[in-house]
Design an enzyme around this catalytic site. Structure first.
Site, PDB file in Angstrom:
ATOM      1  N   THR A   1       2.516 -12.351   2.862  1.00 22.15           N
ATOM      2  CA  THR A   1       2.034 -13.392   1.968  1.00 22.15           C
ATOM      3  C   THR A   1       2.902 -14.574   1.447  1.00 22.15           C
ATOM      4  O   THR A   1       3.630 -14.692   1.820  1.00 22.15           O
ATOM      5  CB  THR A   1       0.968 -11.808   1.352  1.00 22.15           C
ATOM      6  OG1 THR A   1       0.522 -12.731   0.346  1.00 22.15           O
ATOM      7  CG2 THR A   1       2.195 -11.453  -0.360  1.00 22.15           C
TER       8      THR A   1
ATOM      9  N   ARG B   1      -6.209   0.848   8.256  1.00 24.90           N
ATOM     10  CA  ARG B   1      -4.645   0.406   7.473  1.00 24.90           C
ATOM     11  C   ARG B   1      -4.360   0.912   9.598  1.00 24.90           C
ATOM     12  O   ARG B   1      -4.307   1.344   9.992  1.00 24.90           O
ATOM     13  CB  ARG B   1      -3.999   1.204   7.005  1.00 24.90           C
ATOM     14  CG  ARG B   1      -4.614   0.073   5.635  1.00 24.90           C
ATOM     15  CD  ARG B   1      -4.262   0.710   4.780  1.00 24.90           C
ATOM     16  NE  ARG B   1      -4.294   0.318   3.328  1.00 24.90           N
ATOM     17  CZ  ARG B   1      -4.156   0.910   1.473  1.00 24.90           C
ATOM     18  NH1 ARG B   1      -4.377   2.551   2.166  1.00 24.90           N
ATOM     19  NH2 ARG B   1      -5.009   1.031   1.387  1.00 24.90           N
TER      20      ARG B   1
ATOM     21  N   ASP C   1       1.103  -1.518  -0.087  1.00 32.01           N
ATOM     22  CA  ASP C   1      -0.117   0.042   0.477  1.00 32.01           C
ATOM     23  C   ASP C   1       0.697   1.686  -0.125  1.00 32.01           C
ATOM     24  O   ASP C   1       0.348   1.954   0.635  1.00 32.01           O
ATOM     25  CB  ASP C   1      -0.477   0.061   1.301  1.00 32.01           C
ATOM     26  CG  ASP C   1      -1.779  -1.196   1.004  1.00 32.01           C
ATOM     27  OD1 ASP C   1      -2.224  -1.422   0.050  1.00 32.01           O
ATOM     28  OD2 ASP C   1      -1.825  -1.956   2.619  1.00 32.01           O
ATOM     29  N   GLU C   2       1.969   1.074  -1.042  1.00 36.27           N
ATOM     30  CA  GLU C   2       2.659   2.326  -0.262  1.00 36.27           C
ATOM     31  C   GLU C   2       2.488   3.238  -1.461  1.00 36.27           C
ATOM     32  O   GLU C   2       3.319   4.399  -2.031  1.00 36.27           O
ATOM     33  CB  GLU C   2       4.178   2.258  -0.248  1.00 36.27           C
ATOM     34  CG  GLU C   2       4.883   1.278   0.731  1.00 36.27           C
ATOM     35  CD  GLU C   2       4.882  -0.612  -0.412  1.00 36.27           C
ATOM     36  OE1 GLU C   2       4.121  -0.930  -1.432  1.00 36.27           O
ATOM     37  OE2 GLU C   2       5.720  -1.426   0.404  1.00 36.27           O
TER      38      GLU C   2
ATOM     39  N   GLY D   1      -4.567  -4.188  -4.431  1.00 40.73           N
ATOM     40  CA  GLY D   1      -5.417  -3.749  -5.322  1.00 40.73           C
ATOM     41  C   GLY D   1      -4.551  -2.035  -5.500  1.00 40.73           C
ATOM     42  O   GLY D   1      -3.980  -1.288  -4.404  1.00 40.73           O
ATOM     43  N   HIS D   2      -4.268  -1.617  -6.833  1.00 39.81           N
ATOM     44  CA  HIS D   2      -4.112  -0.397  -7.223  1.00 39.81           C
ATOM     45  C   HIS D   2      -5.084   0.143  -7.300  1.00 39.81           C
ATOM     46  O   HIS D   2      -5.928   0.213  -8.050  1.00 39.81           O
ATOM     47  CB  HIS D   2      -2.904  -0.812  -8.029  1.00 39.81           C
ATOM     48  CG  HIS D   2      -1.982  -1.176  -7.674  1.00 39.81           C
ATOM     49  ND1 HIS D   2      -2.009  -1.101  -6.695  1.00 39.81           N
ATOM     50  CD2 HIS D   2      -1.282  -1.784  -8.749  1.00 39.81           C
ATOM     51  CE1 HIS D   2       0.061  -1.981  -7.146  1.00 39.81           C
ATOM     52  NE2 HIS D   2      -0.359  -2.376  -8.395  1.00 39.81           N
TER      53      HIS D   2
ATOM     54  N   LYS E   1       2.143   1.895  -5.059  1.00 39.56           N
ATOM     55  CA  LYS E   1       3.179   2.057  -5.683  1.00 39.56           C
ATOM     56  C   LYS E   1       2.068   1.907  -7.782  1.00 39.56           C
ATOM     57  O   LYS E   1       2.528   1.745  -8.162  1.00 39.56           O
ATOM     58  CB  LYS E   1       3.643   0.042  -5.906  1.00 39.56           C
ATOM     59  CG  LYS E   1       3.952  -0.051  -5.120  1.00 39.56           C
ATOM     60  CD  LYS E   1       4.430  -1.485  -5.088  1.00 39.56           C
ATOM     61  CE  LYS E   1       3.177  -2.058  -4.266  1.00 39.56           C
ATOM     62  NZ  LYS E   1       2.739  -2.224  -2.582  1.00 39.56           N
TER      63      LYS E   1
ATOM     64  N   GLN F   1       1.939  -5.842  -3.305  1.00 38.08           N
ATOM     65  CA  GLN F   1       2.072  -6.055  -1.659  1.00 38.08           C
ATOM     66  C   GLN F   1       3.620  -5.321  -1.783  1.00 38.08           C
ATOM     67  O   GLN F   1       3.913  -4.283  -2.088  1.00 38.08           O
ATOM     68  CB  GLN F   1       2.449  -7.286  -0.873  1.00 38.08           C
ATOM     69  CG  GLN F   1       0.895  -8.114  -0.747  1.00 38.08           C
ATOM     70  CD  GLN F   1       0.697  -8.533  -2.625  1.00 38.08           C
ATOM     71  OE1 GLN F   1       1.616  -9.367  -2.624  1.00 38.08           O
ATOM     72  NE2 GLN F   1      -0.570  -9.206  -2.504  1.00 38.08           N
TER      73      GLN F   1
HETATM   74  P1  IMP Z   1      -2.841 -12.511   1.797  1.00 36.87           P
HETATM   75  O1  IMP Z   1      -1.635 -12.202   0.583  1.00 36.87           O
HETATM   76  O2  IMP Z   1      -4.459 -12.261   1.341  1.00 36.87           O
HETATM   77  O3  IMP Z   1      -2.678 -14.092   2.781  1.00 36.87           O
HETATM   78  O4  IMP Z   1      -2.378 -11.960   3.639  1.00 36.87           O
HETATM   79  C1  IMP Z   1      -1.109 -11.964   3.809  1.00 36.87           C
HETATM   80  C2  IMP Z   1      -0.839 -10.547   4.249  1.00 36.87           C
HETATM   81  O5  IMP Z   1      -0.071  -9.883   3.492  1.00 36.87           O
HETATM   82  C3  IMP Z   1      -1.697  -9.912   5.551  1.00 36.87           C
HETATM   83  O6  IMP Z   1      -1.460  -9.714   6.305  1.00 36.87           O
HETATM   84  C4  IMP Z   1      -2.826  -8.776   4.407  1.00 36.87           C
HETATM   85  O7  IMP Z   1      -2.866  -7.706   5.335  1.00 36.87           O
HETATM   86  C5  IMP Z   1      -1.426  -8.598   3.975  1.00 36.87           C
HETATM   87  N1  IMP Z   1      -1.652  -8.291   2.645  1.00 36.87           N
HETATM   88  C6  IMP Z   1      -1.538  -9.316   1.362  1.00 36.87           C
HETATM   89  N2  IMP Z   1      -2.020  -7.992   0.218  1.00 36.87           N
HETATM   90  C7  IMP Z   1      -1.709  -6.575   0.309  1.00 36.87           C
HETATM   91  C8  IMP Z   1      -1.361  -5.763  -0.131  1.00 36.87           C
HETATM   92  O8  IMP Z   1      -2.154  -5.439  -1.156  1.00 36.87           O
HETATM   93  N3  IMP Z   1      -1.081  -4.508   0.939  1.00 36.87           N
HETATM   94  C9  IMP Z   1      -1.247  -4.584   1.905  1.00 36.87           C
HETATM   95  N4  IMP Z   1      -1.544  -5.891   2.885  1.00 36.87           N
HETATM   96  C10 IMP Z   1      -1.289  -6.914   1.993  1.00 36.87           C
END
Ligand code: IMP
Length: 449
Positions: A238, A304, A13-14, A40-41, A16, A223
């Site tokens: 992740t 967040r 979520d920087e 998500g962008h 990007k 991510q």
């Molecule tokens: P997963 O990728 O759904 O398995 O989630 C694993 C971890 O990564 C959790 O802490 C999520 O909140 C985090 N996460 C996954 N995708 C994103 C992203 O696009 N932005 C921020 N955190 C993410």
């Protein structure tokens, strides 16, 4: 010609999306290399907001080829929804190519992800619930369904009949959930296959051909570094490799083909989901950052967690990614603050350390050591060059660049494309990785050589 990787330097979520969107202007091909619909962008173009989960943001440029690489995991239902939404806005998707060896997220992956999280109780990871972990687990276990399986009705039917019967045992016996109807899932996924078929190719061949033709390739990470399966805050990560190294594995391109790595970090820090976060702010300042930064997830809508900029993490991200330069986003979110803290080191068990601990249990015990800087308490949203910035804001940026030892090439001060300061050419500026024996490159926003 330059082949560039853009990565997140924090916990995702920087911003990007905005930076890759800006860089996509000079890219011929934009490639996603890992992750799935957990990403998500958000991109704002004039008065339109686009929320993309899988399709690279380069799709907004009509001549840019967009590729979803083999290291991603694809949920066809979500991908088709994105295609429909873009087409409804008259944005052509004919330039989208999908790797035939990417893995497919199935309904049982989503169900198992959500049920497993519930079972973990206080040990939950805080996943997005989109089935990402279980899809990658099947890939590693060699029981995954790939896009090429989806394209072959006989193969898909055979594989899914066996797999769904097997997953039903897990759903029913382990999680007390209703079983899936194999026939219904097969029919549904065959429909998805027909819709996606025109986009499916050997993407490694396409990307390497493009490199041979000296076209500019932008590899778009999802991510961030601290969510990397191998280098992040395991187990609160992740299931893929968002770091720059992941771009080669996730696309089938050799490391010798990469010219630059650009990191993206917010002017503060955020994290979604569980796991340690040394600079987290639970009081009023955290709320202010959350409000001003609109810190709610694009994918899950979750709030967040917010905190101060953490330079230990920043330095770590520079090292792990071999970062050449940095884009700092959301500087304007700090506009109202009287003073701003930056974590310069950690204290762990009475010892001071500037290095990120690879042991997550040690990380949970790290306490931040702060340096406090004066705020600027005026709006920066309209600044378009470094000269427009208040002196304290410029000092803040210089301080960050010195601390994490990488030049800042881009500063972003809002969501729209024009709210951006280009400090130096992020693609053709000096390569930091080659310069450290001679000291850092001299730049307005880097340490002096
Ligand atoms: P997963 O990728 O759904 O398995 O989630 C694993 C971890 O990564 C959790 O802490 C999520 O909140 C985090 N996460 C996954 N995708 C994103 C992203 O696009 N932005 C921020 N955190 C993410």
């Amino acid at each position: 010609m330059a082949n560039v990787i853009v990565i997140g330097a924090q916990w995702g979520d920087e911003g990007k999306g905005k930076i890759t969107d800006l860089l996509s202007r000079s890219a011929d091909v934009v490639v996603r290399y890992q992750g799935g619909v957990n990403a998500g962008h958000t991109i704002v173009v004039q008065d339109q907001t686009f929320k993309l989960h899988l399709i690279p943001s380069g799709i907004l440029y009509p001549d840019t080829e967009c590729i979803i690489g083999c290291g991603t995991v694809i949920d066809p239902q979500v991908l088709i929804k994105e295609l429909d939404q873009l087409e409804a806005l008259n944005i052509s998707t004919r330039n989208l190519l999908i790797s035939e060896t990417a893995h497919v997220t199935m309904p049982y992956h989503r169900l198992i992800d959500q049920a497993a999280e519930e079972r973990r109780g206080t040990h939950k990871i805080g996943t997005t619930g989109r089935g990402i972990g279980p899809t990658y687990a099947d890939k590693s276990e060699r029981t995954g369904i790939r896009i090429l399986d989806l394209m072959d009705a006989k193969e898909l039917r055979e594989q899914l009949q066996w797999t769904i019967n097997y997953k039903n045992v897990i759903l029913e016996k382990l999680y007390n959930l209703s079983p899936l109807d194999p026939e219904a899932v097969i029919e549904q996924y065959l429909e998805y296959a027909d819709r996606l078929r025109p986009h499916v190719v050997d993407t490694s061949l396409k990307i390497n051909d493009a490199i041979q033709q000296r076209r500019n390739i932008l590899f778009e990470g999802a991510q961030g570094t601290l969510l990397d399966l191998d280098h992040g805050t395991y187990p609160y990560v992740t299931s893929s490799n968002p770091v720059a190294g992941g771009a080669c594995v996730g696309t089938g391109v050799g490391p010798t083909m990469i010219d630059r790595v650009i990191g993206v970090a917010k002017a503060y820090t955020t994290r979604v989901g569980e796991g340690p976060f040394p600079t987290e702010l639970n009081g009023k300042i955290g709320e202010l950052l959350c409000d001003r930064g609109a810190e709610f997830g694009t994918t899950t809508g979750r709030q967040r967690r917010c905190g101060w900029f953490d330079a230990v993490i920043g330095r770590y991200a520079v090292r792990i990614n071999g970062m050449d330069c940095l884009a700092i986003t959301k500087l304007d979110v700090l506009d109202e603050l009287e003073e701003i803290k930056v974590c310069v080191a950690y204290e762990i068990d009475g010892q001071r350390s500037k290095d990120f601990p690879s042991n997550a249990r040690h990380f949970a015990r790290c306490r931040p050591i702060y340096k406090t800087l004066p705020g600027w308490q005026q709006s920066t949203a309209q600044c378009r060059s470094l000269d427009d910035l208040p002196r304290q804001a410029l000092d803040y940026l210089k301080f960050l660049a010195e601390l994490i030892e990488v030049p800042i090439a881009i500063v972003s001060l809002g969501a729209s494309r024009d709210q951006t300061i280009i400090v130096e050419d992020p693609i053709h500026g000096p390569k930091r990785a080659l310069l450290h024996t001679n000291g850092m490159p001299t730049s307005v926003l880097s340490a002096e050589a």
